[in-house]
Design an enzyme around this catalytic site. Structure first.
Site, PDB file in Angstrom:
ATOM      1  CD  GLU A  40       7.975   3.706  -2.530  1.00 57.23           C
ATOM      2  OE1 GLU A  40       7.708   4.161  -3.655  1.00 57.23           O
ATOM      3  OE2 GLU A  40       7.200   2.993  -1.898  1.00 57.23           O
ATOM      4  N   GLY A  54       3.315  -2.600  -7.857  1.00 57.89           N
ATOM      5  CA  GLY A  54       2.006  -3.249  -7.737  1.00 57.89           C
ATOM      6  C   GLY A  54       1.124  -3.062  -8.950  1.00 57.89           C
ATOM      7  CB  ALA A  66      -0.940  -0.031   1.192  1.00 62.13           C
ATOM      8  NE  ARG A  67       1.033   5.866  -1.751  1.00 58.26           N
ATOM      9  CZ  ARG A  67       0.731   5.274  -2.915  1.00 58.26           C
ATOM     10  NH1 ARG A  67       1.044   4.007  -3.123  1.00 58.26           N
ATOM     11  NH2 ARG A  67       0.146   5.969  -3.876  1.00 58.26           N
ATOM     12  CG  HIS A  96       5.612   1.905  -5.490  1.00 60.00           C
ATOM     13  ND1 HIS A  96       5.452   3.062  -4.783  1.00 60.00           N
ATOM     14  CD2 HIS A  96       4.366   1.576  -5.910  1.00 60.00           C
ATOM     15  CE1 HIS A  96       4.173   3.427  -4.773  1.00 60.00           C
ATOM     16  NE2 HIS A  96       3.487   2.528  -5.466  1.00 60.00           N
ATOM     17  CG  ASP A 122       5.368  -3.193  -4.635  1.00 65.52           C
ATOM     18  OD1 ASP A 122       6.400  -3.409  -5.313  1.00 65.52           O
ATOM     19  OD2 ASP A 122       4.374  -2.575  -5.094  1.00 65.52           O
TER      20      ASP A 122
HETATM   21  C1  DGY Z   1      -1.146   3.981  -6.697  1.00 62.01           C
HETATM   22  O1  DGY Z   1      -1.944   3.955  -7.633  1.00 62.01           O
HETATM   23  O2  DGY Z   1      -1.357   4.622  -5.667  1.00 62.01           O
HETATM   24  C2  DGY Z   1       0.133   3.229  -6.901  1.00 62.01           C
HETATM   25  O3  DGY Z   1       0.782   2.994  -5.701  1.00 62.01           O
HETATM   26  C3  DGY Z   1       1.044   3.995  -7.846  1.00 62.01           C
HETATM   27  O4  DGY Z   1       1.391   5.221  -7.255  1.00 62.01           O
END
Ligand code: DGY
Length: 325
Positions: A269, A289, A239-240, A287, A264
């Site tokens: 980052e 995903g 997610a974050r 990152h 991920d």
């Molecule tokens: C999102 O869509 O938030 C992905 O993590 C790409 O930034």
């Protein structure tokens, strides 16, 4: 001078998206894909009606204050919008939009890869092959842990969380979740709701984070919360990065409290905490995903649908409400 809306395109986007941009807008492209700093973003925005941005572009209140009066919309090519101060934009009548839904499947697929990669020691196994260190098969070699039959705790049951639940169900996992609001039974699909993270964590043999990053969720995974997880739990984050406290997660991976982590996303980052890559029990991705051709095209088209709606005088399908942030 063109009568089409002027759009600053802050990064290089997929070709199909840029073709549509060039057709429908007076677009200022960034063919080199250089990430613009704050000053450059402000300067390049000056004659624009719209910005097409992504999560690497930071729009603080101070930057939004300096955007031109002509600007009507910031469309972000992401579901996450923590990089934009939506309240500050709203105060200046600038609409902010995102791209939910179209990336759920790709992100959920990658989440399963993180789960399997962490549980089955994929990094170690692959390194052994690539470095020529594999000597022989053995009955006790490279023992990981099954995910099938395990209890999965999902923190944040939005579109991605639900897509993960559907996939994990196929892997024979028992699904539990915490969300701000309980889902309707049809959406729950047998998953067990926990009103607080404090009851979710102790049963989560695998914990997967899918909440948006907000002031309430920032640093959700502290050492105190990690202590609530079962011994040898696995933590997954697609997610974050700022949902976790790196030092606390690393400490639990080193002490053996956690069996492994599949990550991920990371705070700061792409400069990730160096200890992650020194640990054997981490499975790490950069990152990615949403990184499939299909999904990145769909995200771009969704971001452009949002722009089209604004310039056609309609409410965009994915306008973010300032009171939701
Ligand atoms: C999102 O869509 O938030 C992905 O993590 C790409 O930034």
């Amino acid at each position: 001078m063109s009568d089409k809306p002027r759009v600053l395109v802050t990064r290089k986007f997929p070709d199909a998206v840029e073709v549509r941009l060039a057709r429908n807008f007076d677009a200022k492209f960034n063919p080199d894909d250089t990430a613009y700093d704050a000053e450059t973003l402000v300067e390049l925005s000056q004659d624009c009606d719209a910005l097409l941005v992504c999560s690497t572009d930071k729009f603080t209140a101070g930057i939004i204050e300096r955007l031109p009066g002509s600007l009507r919309v910031i469309s972000t090519f992401s579901v996450g919008y923590e990089h934009i101060d939506v309240a500050a934009a709203s105060a200046r009548n600038i609409t902010v939009t995102n791209t939910p839904g179209v990336l759920d499947a790709a992100t959920a697929d990658l989440t399963m890869m993180l789960m399997l990669g962490a549980a089955r020691r994929a990094s170690e196994g692959e390194a052994m092959i690539r470095q020529g260190r594999w000597e022989a098969w053995s009955p006790t070699g490279m023992l990981g842990t099954d995910i099938s039959g395990k209890r999965l705790g999902i923190f944040g049951m939005g579109g991605v969380g639900r897509a993960v639940a559907a996939r994990a169900h196929g892997f024979g996992m028992e699904i539990h979740y915490h969300n701000r609001n309980r889902l309707a039974p049809a959406q729950e699909n047998g998953a067990q709701y926990h009103e607080t993270p404090e009851t979710l964590l102790p049963i989560s043999q695998v914990l997967s984070l899918h909440a948006p990053l907000t002031p309430q969720t920032r640093h959700f995974l502290t050492k105190e919360r990690i202590a609530l997880l079962p011994e040898k739990a696995i933590v997954i984050n697609a997610a974050r990065g700022d949902l976790v406290i790196d030092e606390d997660l690393i400490e639990a991976l080193k002490s053996g409290k956690l069996a492994a982590a599949g990550l991920d996303v990371y705070p700061g980052e792409p400069n990730i905490h160096p200890e992650y890559s020194h640990l054997q029990n981490t499975f790490l991705l950069p990152h990615m995903g949403t990184s499939t051709v299909e999904t990145r095209d769909a995200m771009g088209f969704c971001a452009l649908d949002n722009l089209d709606a604004v310039f056609a005088g309609r409410t965009p399908p994915n306008a973010i409400r300032a009171d939701f942030t």
